[in-house]
Design a protein around this motif. Structure first.
Motif, mmCIF file in Angstrom:
data_model
loop_
_atom_site.group_PDB
_atom_site.id
_atom_site.type_symbol
_atom_site.label_atom_id
_atom_site.label_comp_id
_atom_site.label_asym_id
_atom_site.label_seq_id
_atom_site.Cartn_x
_atom_site.Cartn_y
_atom_site.Cartn_z
ATOM 1 N N ARG A 286 4.562 -13.661 9.001
ATOM 2 C CA ARG A 286 5.469 -13.761 7.813
ATOM 3 C C ARG A 286 5.721 -12.421 7.128
ATOM 4 N NH1 ARG A 286 4.583 -18.836 4.117
ATOM 5 N NH2 ARG A 286 4.678 -19.643 6.167
ATOM 6 N N TYR A 287 4.455 -11.795 6.582
ATOM 7 C CA TYR A 287 4.621 -10.665 5.859
ATOM 8 C C TYR A 287 4.377 -9.336 6.530
ATOM 9 C CZ TYR A 287 4.295 -14.104 2.129
ATOM 10 O OH TYR A 287 4.493 -15.199 1.194
ATOM 11 N N GLY A 288 3.909 -9.612 7.672
ATOM 12 C CA GLY A 288 3.665 -8.236 8.779
ATOM 13 C C GLY A 288 2.471 -7.675 8.516
ATOM 14 N N ILE A 289 1.577 -8.195 7.675
ATOM 15 C CA ILE A 289 0.117 -7.769 7.262
ATOM 16 C C ILE A 289 -0.760 -8.192 7.836
ATOM 17 C CG2 ILE A 289 1.086 -6.885 4.830
ATOM 18 C CD1 ILE A 289 -0.367 -9.252 3.944
ATOM 19 N N ASP A 290 -2.107 -7.540 7.965
ATOM 20 C CA ASP A 290 -3.449 -7.947 8.554
ATOM 21 C C ASP A 290 -3.655 -8.821 7.634
ATOM 22 O OD1 ASP A 290 -5.167 -6.911 10.989
ATOM 23 O OD2 ASP A 290 -6.108 -7.798 9.441
ATOM 24 N N ILE A 291 -4.860 -9.904 8.158
ATOM 25 C CA ILE A 291 -5.439 -10.626 7.009
ATOM 26 C C ILE A 291 -6.238 -9.894 6.102
ATOM 27 C CG2 ILE A 291 -5.353 -12.788 8.361
ATOM 28 C CD1 ILE A 291 -8.447 -12.010 9.293
ATOM 29 N N TRP A 292 -6.863 -8.680 6.359
ATOM 30 C CA TRP A 292 -7.517 -7.867 5.343
ATOM 31 C C TRP A 292 -6.676 -7.245 4.196
ATOM 32 C CZ3 TRP A 292 -12.268 -9.399 5.931
ATOM 33 C CH2 TRP A 292 -12.556 -9.940 7.202
ATOM 34 N N ILE A 293 -5.506 -7.186 4.375
ATOM 35 C CA ILE A 293 -4.649 -7.053 3.138
ATOM 36 C C ILE A 293 -4.652 -8.159 2.247
ATOM 37 C CG2 ILE A 293 -2.326 -6.348 2.504
ATOM 38 C CD1 ILE A 293 -3.609 -4.144 3.967
ATOM 39 N N TRP A 294 -4.474 -9.242 2.924
ATOM 40 C CA TRP A 294 -4.533 -10.715 1.932
ATOM 41 C C TRP A 294 -5.938 -10.724 1.341
ATOM 42 C CZ3 TRP A 294 -0.576 -14.370 1.480
ATOM 43 C CH2 TRP A 294 -0.962 -15.541 0.836
ATOM 44 N N PHE A 295 -6.798 -10.390 2.101
ATOM 45 C CA PHE A 295 -8.299 -10.584 1.629
ATOM 46 C C PHE A 295 -8.545 -9.656 0.379
ATOM 47 C CE2 PHE A 295 -11.499 -13.336 2.976
ATOM 48 C CZ PHE A 295 -11.137 -13.671 4.640
ATOM 49 N N LYS A 296 -7.867 -8.908 0.100
ATOM 50 C CA LYS A 296 -7.948 -8.071 -1.114
ATOM 51 C C LYS A 296 -7.747 -8.768 -2.557
ATOM 52 C CE LYS A 296 -6.788 -3.699 1.041
ATOM 53 N NZ LYS A 296 -6.231 -2.281 0.973
ATOM 54 N N SER A 297 -6.858 -9.891 -2.366
ATOM 55 C CA SER A 297 -6.421 -10.742 -3.146
ATOM 56 C C SER A 297 -7.843 -11.529 -3.675
ATOM 57 C CB SER A 297 -5.306 -11.619 -3.286
ATOM 58 O OG SER A 297 -5.630 -12.436 -1.985
ATOM 59 N N ILE A 298 -8.549 -11.916 -2.470
ATOM 60 C CA ILE A 298 -9.782 -12.906 -2.391
ATOM 61 C C ILE A 298 -10.990 -12.320 -2.940
ATOM 62 C CG2 ILE A 298 -11.082 -14.610 -1.396
ATOM 63 C CD1 ILE A 298 -8.458 -14.972 0.804
ATOM 64 N N LEU A 299 -11.264 -10.875 -2.421
ATOM 65 C CA LEU A 299 -12.548 -10.361 -2.619
ATOM 66 C C LEU A 299 -12.330 -9.222 -3.308
ATOM 67 C CD1 LEU A 299 -13.923 -10.193 1.238
ATOM 68 C CD2 LEU A 299 -14.486 -12.016 -0.839
ATOM 69 N N GLY A 300 -11.174 -8.533 -3.724
ATOM 70 C CA GLY A 300 -11.091 -7.309 -4.424
ATOM 71 C C GLY A 300 -11.167 -6.171 -3.381
ATOM 72 N N HIS A 301 -10.606 -5.073 -4.100
ATOM 73 C CA HIS A 301 -10.297 -3.869 -2.884
ATOM 74 C C HIS A 301 -11.742 -3.439 -2.551
ATOM 75 C CE1 HIS A 301 -6.203 -2.922 -3.042
ATOM 76 N NE2 HIS A 301 -5.995 -3.506 -4.426
ATOM 77 N N THR A 302 -12.804 -3.306 -3.214
ATOM 78 C CA THR A 302 -14.085 -2.838 -2.819
ATOM 79 C C THR A 302 -14.820 -3.997 -2.091
ATOM 80 O OG1 THR A 302 -14.031 -1.359 -4.630
ATOM 81 C CG2 THR A 302 -16.373 -1.568 -3.389
ATOM 82 N N GLY A 303 -14.618 -5.135 -2.416
ATOM 83 C CA GLY A 303 -15.256 -6.104 -1.661
ATOM 84 C C GLY A 303 -14.614 -6.253 -0.218
ATOM 85 N N VAL A 304 -13.499 -6.051 0.063
ATOM 86 C CA VAL A 304 -12.949 -5.938 1.457
ATOM 87 C C VAL A 304 -13.239 -4.984 2.044
ATOM 88 C CG1 VAL A 304 -10.685 -5.408 2.645
ATOM 89 C CG2 VAL A 304 -10.759 -7.133 0.730
ATOM 90 N N LYS A 305 -13.650 -3.866 1.403
ATOM 91 C CA LYS A 305 -14.098 -2.602 2.252
ATOM 92 C C LYS A 305 -15.555 -2.786 2.864
ATOM 93 C CE LYS A 305 -12.062 1.407 0.652
ATOM 94 N NZ LYS A 305 -11.575 2.415 -0.663
ATOM 95 N N ILE A 306 -16.424 -3.466 1.915
ATOM 96 C CA ILE A 306 -17.731 -3.663 2.225
ATOM 97 C C ILE A 306 -17.878 -5.039 3.383
ATOM 98 C CG2 ILE A 306 -19.970 -4.664 1.534
ATOM 99 C CD1 ILE A 306 -19.410 -3.124 -0.943
ATOM 100 N N ALA A 307 -16.809 -5.939 3.265
ATOM 101 C CA ALA A 307 -16.811 -6.803 4.124
ATOM 102 C C ALA A 307 -16.394 -6.484 5.766
ATOM 103 C CB ALA A 307 -15.920 -8.015 3.857
#
Lengths: 479, 56
Positions: free
Chosen positions: A87-108
């Protein structure tokens, strides 16, 4: 080519190799293309090891059930949120920034690469072993140092194809996948022809014959192993749906490609292992040895396809998908550099040479992360954020800091992740497989972790202050 | 911010703006029927797994 037009081409390629949202006019994949890509990723010698492992836990009939239905159940649920990628043409890890925060996604994402990309170390290791065995059949015995060289050929061969992008990957998968499925059918025929059908159909591993309790534990472990196997696809599951024309094709390429085709090859591994045990007394899953033993030795050349090309294909597709995943967090890094970094990591594992001894424990630990992450995404996408996100916040356009939360971490998402992680550890020790809470164990540790994470995240979002904090992006949602 | 990062940000902004346009056609959505099919398949898989536990 002028410097400016080279830069423009690099930016255009960001949609393919990177993070720029893929809009409708740039979509490239029909279901058939996506299916071939995901199947190519799924088919590798890791399936045969998984098949042999499951055969050590349960009999043949239960192996068929846990392998197919366990995988499909897991994929049907964890893959549903990939429709956001289409739908949005993005990877799930872009969405994950809303769930984990930008640094949280990097570490994950780094943790996922360290834990899960070890599968590619296994793929490279088995590639090298199979070629050595193949040459051994022709009485050509390579010196020990050639093992590493063969592994590196697999790793960097796949990495090179990944760097060439979707067009080359498409050609590779379109040629390779049908051939591999055909050879798979031949191998399963050889397996079933080498031993009486009853011997395979009625096969039960020695440990299971001991008691009903052992049989029950074996069945639960086998189901959990196939759920964990499915969860291993989670990190790269949106790379292909991002490019599909419809959400339906973006979703189904996973369960059909990775699920049905992948489990077919796990079953092949199990049949090979059981047939080899019947004929030779030893469970062997190297297709080269199996084909040479159970059929005519020239059939071992089929392993060139089963192992050689399959594993390079998997390295290529895996490197592409995981580099995309890392690109969501490290947007300044070049795609080719990320692919190279992944290749270097796997090379270190290959040079270490002991990945096969530790892969079970590593993947059990990876499942501890994947189950809660899959639960977070599923819950957030369908029930909390209700399929809407602030893309400008996710991409930090003009310094937008909405998803920065607390120093780059969203405590709501991180806290729920931790609860899921701890739940799995409470139910079973993933390394020793010691069962700690038998009642919960019967639902499998991965399912317990998924449900616990989902419940924690939903309950936290029922607290008004927490909900306001977590959903601070609502006024910025424009799509 | 480097020139390349600025260009990349512009590209992302262009894509987002394109999606915000009232005449933008999104990829065909997952329908209610699709969700029902997935749910039915999941239930069948779960039932098969439970039944499989009782097979010798």
């Amino acid at each position: 080519m002028s410097k400016n037009s080279a830069k423009e081409r690099a930016i255009d390629q960001e949609a393919e190799f990177g993070i720029v949202p893929v809009t409708t006019k740039s979509k490239q994949y029909r279901f058939s293309d996506a299916f071939l890509f995901m199947s190519s990723y799924a088919i590798a010698t890791w399936n045969y090891s998984q098949g042999a492992y499951i055969s050590g836990l349960v009999g043949f009939k239960q192996m068929l059930i846990t392998t197919f239905f366990g995988t499909m159940l897991a994929l049907l649920i964890i893959e549903l949120p990939v429709i956001l990628a289409t739908r949005y043409g993005i990877d799930i890890w872009i969405w994950f920034k809303s769930i984990l925060g930008h640094t949280g996604v990097k570490i994950a994402t780094i943790a996922i690469v360290i834990l899960n990309f070890t599968w590619h170390g296994v793929v490279a290791e088995l590639f090298a072993s199979s070629f050595e065995n193949l040459l051994g059949l022709a009485n050509i015995h390579l010196p020990p140092f050639c093992h590493i060289i063969l592994a590196l050929i697999c790793i960097f061969g796949g990495g090179y194809i990944a760097m060439k992008g979707i067009a080359v990957l498409n050609i590779t998968t379109k040629v390779l996948t049908p051939l591999l499925i055909l050879v798979g059918c031949v191998v399963i025929y050889v397996g079933f022809s080498s031993a009486p059908i009853e011997a395979i159909w009625n096969y039960v591993p020695e440990g299971v014959k001991a008691s009903d309790a052992d049989a029950a534990i074996g069945y639960i472990l086998a189901t959990d192993a196939m759920i964990a196997y499915s969860l291993a696809w989670f990190g790269g599951m949106a790379g292909v749906p991002r490019l599909t024309y419809t959400e339906r094709s973006g979703f189904w390429c996973g369960p059909v490609g990775s699920g049905i085709v992948g489990t077919f090859f796990v079953i092949i591994g199990a049949v090979m292992a059981i047939a080899m045990q019947y004929v030779t007394g030893e469970m062997v899953t190297d297709p080269t040895i199996m084909m040479a033993t159970l059929s005519v030795p020239p059939m071992a050349l089929c392993s060139l396809l089963l192992v050689g090309f399959a594993n390079i294909g998997t390295q290529a597709t895996g490197s592409y998908l995981y580099a995309l995943m890392l690109k969501a967090s490290f947007k300044k890094a070049k795609f080719s550099v990320l692919v190279l970094a992944l290749c270097l990591y796997v090379s270190v594992l290959a040079i270490w040479g002991q990945i096969l001894d530790y892969i079970g424990a590593i993947l059990s630990l990876a499942a501890c992360m994947f189950a809660p992450l899959a639960a977070l995404l599923f819950t957030d996408f369908f029930f909390v954020r209700k399929q809407k996100i602030s893309l400008r916040a996710a991409f930090e356009i003009k310094g937008n800091k909405t998803y920065r939360y607390f120093h780059g971490f969203n405590p709501v998402g991180i806290g729920s992740l931790a609860i899921g992680f701890v739940t799995l550890l409470l139910v079973m020790d993933p390394v020793t497989q010691e069962v700690r809470i038998p009642f919960l164990f019967q639902f499998t540790p991965c399912v317990c972790s998924f449900v616990a994470t989902m419940a924690a995240y939903l309950l936290l979002n029922c607290i008004p202050a927490v909900r306001r904090y977590n959903l601070r992006d609502r006024k910025e949602v424009t799509i | 911010m480097s020139e390349q990062e600025k260009s990349l940000e512009e590209k992302v902004e262009d894509a987002i703006s394109e999606m915000e346009a009232p005449d933008y056609v999104f990829p065909k959505r997952f329908t209610r029927t699709d969700y029902i099919i997935v749910a039915v398949c999941a239930v069948i898989c779960a039932a098969a797994l439970i039944a499989g536990a009782y097979i010798a």
